[in-house]
Design an enzyme around this catalytic site. Structure first.
Site, PDB file in Angstrom:
ATOM      1  N   ASP A   1     -44.552  17.283  23.760  1.00 29.29           N
ATOM      2  CA  ASP A   1     -43.970  17.462  25.098  1.00 29.29           C
ATOM      3  C   ASP A   1     -44.021  18.910  25.564  1.00 29.29           C
ATOM      4  OD1 ASP A   1     -43.395  14.859  25.568  1.00 29.29           O
ATOM      5  OD2 ASP A   1     -41.210  15.058  25.503  1.00 29.29           O
TER       6      ASP A   1
ATOM      7  N   HIS B   1     -34.091  19.880  31.667  1.00 35.57           N
ATOM      8  CA  HIS B   1     -33.882  19.358  30.308  1.00 35.57           C
ATOM      9  C   HIS B   1     -33.661  20.450  29.259  1.00 35.57           C
ATOM     10  CE1 HIS B   1     -34.781  15.345  31.608  1.00 35.57           C
ATOM     11  NE2 HIS B   1     -36.046  15.610  31.909  1.00 35.57           N
TER      12      HIS B   1
ATOM     13  N   GLY C   1     -38.376  18.051  26.920  1.00 37.01           N
ATOM     14  CA  GLY C   1     -38.903  17.380  28.104  1.00 37.01           C
ATOM     15  C   GLY C   1     -39.658  18.275  29.067  1.00 37.01           C
TER      16      GLY C   1
ATOM     17  N   ASP D   1     -34.009  13.421  40.207  1.00 40.30           N
ATOM     18  CA  ASP D   1     -35.154  13.183  39.327  1.00 40.30           C
ATOM     19  C   ASP D   1     -34.987  11.810  38.674  1.00 40.30           C
ATOM     20  OD1 ASP D   1     -36.807  13.498  36.753  1.00 40.30           O
ATOM     21  OD2 ASP D   1     -37.145  15.442  37.688  1.00 40.30           O
TER      22      ASP D   1
ATOM     23  N   HIS E   1     -35.553  11.140  35.715  1.00 42.11           N
ATOM     24  CA  HIS E   1     -35.020  11.387  34.377  1.00 42.11           C
ATOM     25  C   HIS E   1     -33.641  12.051  34.502  1.00 42.11           C
ATOM     26  CE1 HIS E   1     -39.431  11.322  33.942  1.00 42.11           C
ATOM     27  NE2 HIS E   1     -39.196  10.758  32.777  1.00 42.11           N
TER      28      HIS E   1
ATOM     29  N   ASP F   1     -40.325  11.904  40.919  1.00 38.36           N
ATOM     30  CA  ASP F   1     -40.923  10.929  39.994  1.00 38.36           C
ATOM     31  C   ASP F   1     -40.266   9.550  40.047  1.00 38.36           C
ATOM     32  OD1 ASP F   1     -38.619  11.998  38.922  1.00 38.36           O
ATOM     33  OD2 ASP F   1     -39.489  12.552  36.998  1.00 38.36           O
TER      34      ASP F   1
ATOM     35  N   TYR G   1     -45.188  13.482  38.647  1.00 34.61           N
ATOM     36  CA  TYR G   1     -46.406  13.500  37.847  1.00 34.61           C
ATOM     37  C   TYR G   1     -47.591  12.848  38.550  1.00 34.61           C
ATOM     38  CZ  TYR G   1     -42.697  15.032  34.953  1.00 34.61           C
ATOM     39  OH  TYR G   1     -41.616  15.741  34.515  1.00 34.61           O
TER      40      TYR G   1
END
Length: 393
Positions: A91, A133, A141, A169, A171, A258, A302
């Site tokens: 990552d 993150h 991340g 986000d 995430h 994302d 992404y």
């Protein structure tokens, strides 16, 4: 005072793990170029970032970790030691100059903070930031340093500000949440895909804070395949209630792009309709509660060709009180079409239908509505008891 400033440097591109890594800062360049070719971003609105100092990074990050990142970027960190710090992983691979590249992203967000808090601008946008993150002593991340956490701590220490952090986000904004988990002067709200199937696996409704910070952490984990209407209902309801409860001095929004259907790393089904509305509400509530003070940063995203440039441009255009529609500039499309591995969208809106109907639509919407209700229950309960006291009194 300028109404809005755009923090930008071509050097944001130096934060690059590899040619094929999904985290690609070319998306910042694509967004910058789109706004320039629209005639909506002038040189007078652009402010250069600075490199955050070690002392500033240490507001959140452990000194040993900072020194490890510095050594790693010069090829001087053993693999075993690197893995203890979460770097040199799949990552978050090591790359040359990683400390300087990472500190520049943090410095961009600190510059945004200074611009807004000293009254030079109402709003500031740093699309190079949003690395939510990163932890005190560990990368995670795709995030080496956590610019949002450092900037919020900076806003507290330098300007004594009460900060509301809103993270959209896909995430969970785990690094920021845990940094301020026991701090009642920072309120975090994260809307994200449920961690059942997605990194980092946290962000449950029951994560509400700790100690003095209990009741200042809010999470809305949304079901996979959530669509625009359900996503926006959750966002509007939670943001309005939490900002009314907390009454911040400044709104700090993280704008990962994302949650879009096209994103290759997540499982949500939002469209550009969601990304049009996200900054609109942040802008409105900043003026309603914070005298206009609003810092916005980037984050995940992404599908860097079809989604991110449009979604992130909409943040800047909202700061300028502009709502685009129709065609993207032909000049931008021509400049990038041969470099893009997919056909570029020619309009601000997504073509419909973008995907086949979701079979569990009603079930997903009901589940999300229950999640919002559960997340906001402490606030609503408090308002009800206050209302009863006022009536009885």
């Amino acid at each position: 005072m300028k109404d809005s400033v755009f923090i930008y440097s071509k050097d944001f591109l130096t934060y690059q793990f590899s040619q094929h890594h999904p985290f690609n800062q070319l998306r910042v360049e694509l967004t910058h170029d789109l706004l320039k070719k629209m005639g909506k971003l002038g040189e007078s609105q652009i402010v250069a970032p600075r490199i955050a100092t070690e002392e500033e990074l240490a507001l959140v990050h452990d000194a040993k970790y900072i020194h490890a990142v510095q050594r790693a970027g010069k090829g001087g960190l053993r693999d075993e030691e690197a893995s203890n710090y979460g770097i040199g992983t799949e990552d978050t691979p090591i790359f040359k100059g990683m400390h300087e590249a990472s500190a520049l992203l943090v410095g961009g967000t600190l510059e945004a903070a200074d611009q807004v808090m000293t009254g030079k601008a109402n709003h500031a946008l740093n699309l190079g930031g949003g690395l939510h993150h990163g932890f005190r002593g560990k990368a995670s991340g795709f995030c080496i340093y956590n610019d949002s956490s450092v900037a919020i701590k900076y806003l507290q220490e330098k300007y004594h500000a009460r900060v509301m952090y809103v993270d959209t986000d896909a995430h969970h904004g785990d690094g920021v949440q845990w940094t301020f988990y026991d701090d009642p002067s920072v309120c975090t709200l994260s809307l994200h895909e449920t961690g059942r199937y997605l990194f980092p696996g946290t962000g449950n409704v029951t994560e509400r804070g700790h100690g003095l910070g209990y009741g200042y952490s809010f999470n809305i984990p949304l079901d996979a395949f959530t669509e625009d209407e359900s996503w926006l209902n959750a966002y509007r309801k939670s943001f309005r209630e939490v900002v009314k409860f907390f009454k911040p001095d400044i709104i700090f929004s993280q704008n990962g792009a994302d949650a879009h259907y096209y994103d290759p790393l997540t499982h949500l089904s939002s469209t550009m309709e969601t990304y049009k509305e996200i900054p609109k509400l942040a802008h409105e509530l900043a003026h309603e509660y914070c005298q206009g003070r609003w810092i916005a940063v980037g984050g995940g995203g992404y599908d860097i060709w079809r989604v991110v440039p449009r979604a992130w441009s909409l943040i800047w255009l909202e700061m300028l009180n502009e709502t685009p529609s129709g065609q993207l500039p032909e000049e931008w499309l021509q400049a990038w079409k041969d470099k893009a591995p997919v056909p570029l969208p020619s309009t601000w809106e997504d073509q419909k239908p973008l995907y086949k109907p979701i079979p569990r639509k009603k079930e997903i919407e009901e589940k999300n509505a229950q999640t919002v209700k559960k997340a906001l229950h402490p606030i609503m309960q408090s308002e009800e008891s206050t209302g009863r006291r006022n009536v009885n009194g």
